[in-house]
Structure formats: structure tokens, C-alpha cells
Design a protein around this motif. Structure first.
Motif: not given
Length: 444
Positions: A71-89
Motif C-alpha cells: 500500500y502507498n496511500v497518499d495523504m494528499i492525493p492529486k492527479f496531474m494534468m498531462a500537459n499541465g504546469t507540474l509536468v512542465r516543471v
């Protein structure tokens, strides 16, 4: 410890790790400390034993749930937008080489008591049961306008200046009804409330374009991607990156007291009787509690299940947004589900989260509309945490404090905070015009 650093970063939460990576890549001398003996701070991932310890006070989860370390249970789960800013970072910093991503199966919206797939293009709008036949035609026209819109080409503007026209006015032009506006604003443009309706439409149009471009990128059922083994991998990847560029990491450092000179400016951090000197401190709100204020709280349920969320086409990973109006609330509710397909649970197990901005002191009651959509649940945990934002003036004290994580199940707001902080700390803007195909390994 007895050295001088450009920046000391306190806490290994996601925002702090991204910043320490960006600053290290910039050539600054960074020391990164955490009072915990694990990475991730508030945004860590827990195995089953850790989860039981945190919420049940014992470390004996029931054996039928399978091996704790699966198990890897994220305490603050969030998906990333495939073209989004985080992916660019991630591409800009080359952290992608430490991570494997997989597309998320589905993106859904709650409307009139049911879950529907979010239509993101003119073709999907025509097929969607969310709208009647005439509304579909109007929506299709609106989607085509958005798809063709190019800020630098006035011929695509349809005579409107979207920096002046509000979203409400733009939508009125296409005659869309409230239900359609609800899913466009909250499930496509990912606004958290309805303030956007009276703001310039350009932001909403850009957000819709980002959604559609992200969706097209992996031809999956959603615009989102998510790392294998959960988000806990991200802070560690940035930590490796920082180390490659000469950053120093120290976990398990108790106290971590920020020291100030007589002018009230940061001059170092003391832990275990030693002081490391620095010019600037970056941290999460827990390290400087007298320089932040409480702005709200997040209520959330963490559920372990043996099946996908019903009515999501058996998606192994999915986001469902429940717009506030559909629930008679002031803020949206978010469902997040992932499973063994992303290596966050053993085979046959699914982890689902229901989260929202808390409006009462009864999370169980408040989260019920979301929990009711999940079907049978093996185990459920409730959690409420406070959200803080900084109230200090960084130009006076050289303290750069991140804002607590909001209840959204995507990264767009998180990364905006990081880039703003980077800009205030360095006076520079991160160059995000990257070659997105560099992260094509994510199609795995």
C-alpha cells in the motif's frame, strides 16, 4: 550544519521539494531539513501499518487487506494534468527520469444525482447524456469556439476581447444552461467556486484548452496522469535532483528553530544545538506558526475497497468532481480513486478519497454525498486538517512560506503557489516552454 547556505528549506512536502529542486538547479546552495524521519511532510504516502497507527492508534491492520508494504496511500492525493504546469516543471528539472507515470482512466462529473463522463471536445459533447439535444448543439458550438481560440489570432476571437468579456457574458452568448455551465466551470476548467463567472473569460478558455490538450496527449479516458507507487515518489525524486546539484538533505532533525537577527530578518536555523546560517528560509506553515493564519479546513474520507467506483466504466483510476450547486454547498467535493494498476494497493484493492472544504464540524455527514457513490467499503478513515496561508512580508523577513494543500484532486493550484514562491524568492520566472514529448515515457 556549520556552513552558510543561500536557502534553507524546512519540510519535505511536495511544494518544498519542488522549490528546493528548482533552486538547486539554479545553482543556489540549498540545505533541506525535516523534523520527520520520512519524506513528504503533510503530503507523504503511508503503508497499511502507518495508516493504522495514524488513524486507529494500533499497528495491526486486518490480515485480509493483504501486505502492508503493497500500500502507498497518499495523504494528499492529486492527479496531474498531462500537459499541465507540474509536468512542465518535471521536464524542466529533468526529474522525469526518476519517475514512471501512467494515464488515469476516467474523469467524471456528478450531475442531478448521477455520475457522467466529462465531455471535453465538440464530438464528446454530442454524445454526452448530460445534455438534451438542443443544449448539445449549443455546447458543441461553444467547444468549437474554445478549441479554435488563439490569443494571438484575432480572427478566432469572434469579435470578443476575452480579457474584458466575463465568463458569464461569453456563456450567455452561446445560451448554455446552468447544468452545462456547472460541469464546464468545475469539471473542465477546474474552478473551485463560481467567482470565475464574473472574471475575464480568458482564464476559463485557457483552462478548457489545457484540459482538451491534456486529454489528447495520451488518448486515454482522462487528461490526468499519476506516478506509479503514488505521489510519495515525487518529493524523493526532487530530493535526488537537489542532491545531484549539490543540495544537502537532513531528515529527522528535531526542533528546527528559525533564527532572526535584530532587524527581524532570517539568519539561520538551529537544530540539536547547531546553527546553519542562511539568507532565506522556505518552509511549510508548521515551521513558522506565528507567521501564518488559518483560512479554512479540509474534511476527507480515506476508503479501502475491493472494487472500482460504480458507474465509472470500471475505471481503475478516476476523478469525479461534485460541483457545489449539485450538493447545495459553498464548495465542490472531489472523489479520487486509484488501485493496484498504479501500484498503490495489492491486486484487487482500490483506494478512494472523498474530500472537500469543511463547512461544518461533522465530516462524516458532510462527506456523505461523495461516500454514497463509492459502493461497499472495506475500511474508512475520517480526517480533518486546517489550511493556513502566510501573513508575513517576505521582503522584510526573508521567510517564504507555502500555503496548505486545498481539497482539490488535481495539481493546478498547488503548482501555481510554487511558481509564485519561486518568483518572489529569485525574482525570476521558471521557463516552462519545454518539449512535452520529453515525458512521453509516461504512456506506460
Amino acid at each position: 550544519m556549520d556552513e552558510e547556505y543561500d536557502v534553507i528549506v524546512l519540510g519535505t512536502g511536495l511544494k518544498e521539494c519542488i522549490l528546493s529542486g528548482l533552486l538547486s538547479v539554479d545553482g543556489l546552495k540549498v540545505l533541506h531539513m525535516d523534523r520527520n524521519d520520512y519524506y513528504g511532510g503533510e503530503s507523504t504516502s503511508l503503508n497499511l501499518v502507518q495508516l493504522w497507527k495514524k488513524f486507529r492508534g494500533s499497528d495491526k491492520p486486518p490480515p485480509q487487506l493483504g501486505s502492508s508494504r503493497d500500500y502507498n496511500v497518499d495523504m494528499i492525493p492529486k492527479f496531474m494534468m498531462a500537459n499541465g504546469t507540474l509536468v512542465r516543471v518535471l521536464i524542466h528539472t529533468d526529474v522525469t527520469k526518476y519517475l514512471s507515470f501512467k494515464a488515469v482512466d476516467g474523469s467524471y462529473v456528478f450531475n442531478k444525482g448521477k455520475i457522467h463522463k466529462v465531455p471535453a471536445t465538440d464530438m464528446e459533447a454530442l454524445k454526452s447524456p448530460l445534455m438534451g439535444i438542443f443544449e448539445k448543439r449549443r455546447a458543441r458550438k461553444f467547444f468549437i469556439f474554445v478549441q479554435d481560440y488563439d490569443q494571438s489570432d484575432p480572427r478566432t476571437h469572434d469579435g470578443m476581447d476575452l480579457t474584458r468579456v466575463t465568463t458569464r457574458q461569453l456563456i450567455a452568448k452561446y445560451g448554455l444552461d446552468d447544468n452545462t455551465v456547472d460541469f464546464i466551470g468545475h469539471a473542465l476548467a477546474l474552478h473551485r467556486d463560481d467567482h470565475y463567472l464574473d472574471e475575464p473569460a480568458l482564464d476559463t478558455v485557457k483552462r478548457m484548452k489545457l484540459y482538451a490538450e491534456s486529454l489528447a496527449r495520451f488518448q486515454g479516458g482522462s487528461p490526468y496522469i499519476y506516478p506509479l507507487y503514488g505521489l510519495g515518489e515525487l518529493p524523493q525524486a526532487f530530493a535526488r535532483l537537489s542532491a545531484v546539484y549539490g543540495g544537502t538533505y537532513m531528515l529527522n532533525k528535531p526542533e528546527c528553530k528559525v533564527e532572526f537577527d535584530e532587524e527581524g530578518k532570517v539568519c539561520g536555523v538551529t537544530s540539536e544545538g547547531e546553527t546553519a546560517r542562511c539568507k532565506k528560509v522556505v518552509c511549510d506553515p508548521s515551521y513558522l506558526p506565528n507567521k501564518v493564519r488559518k483560512v479554512g479546513k479540509v474534511a476527507r474520507a480515506i476508503c479501502i475497497m475491493s472494487h472500482p467506483i460504480p458507474n465509472t466504466n470500471d475505471s481503475h483510476s478516476v476523478q469525479v468532481i461534485l460541483p457545489q450547486k449539485q450538493l447545495g454547498r459553498r464548495s465542490d467535493m472531489y472523489l479520487f480513486c486509484c488501485s493496484y494498476a498504479h501500484c498503490v494497493a495489492p491486486k484487487g484493492k482500490f483506494i478512494a478519497f472523498v474530500s472537500t472544504e469543511a463547512e461544518t464540524d461533522q465530516p462524516e455527514t458532510e462527506l456523505k454525498p461523495g461516500i454514497d457513490l463509492l459502493g461497499p467499503i472495506d475500511e474508512i478513515f475520517f480526517d480533518v486538517y486546517d489550511r493556513y496561508e502566510p501573513v508575513n512580508e517576505p521582503s522584510l523577513d526573508n521567510c517564504f512560506i507555502s500555503t496548505s494543500y486545498d481539497p482539490t484532486t488535481h495539481f493546478e493550484s498547488t503548482v501555481i503557489d510554487v511558481l509564485n514562491m519561486y518568483n518572489i524568492i529569485t525574482g525570476k520566472v521558471v521557463d516552462l516552454s519545454v518539449d512535452l514529448s520529453a515525458a512521453s515515457a509516461a504512456e506506460e
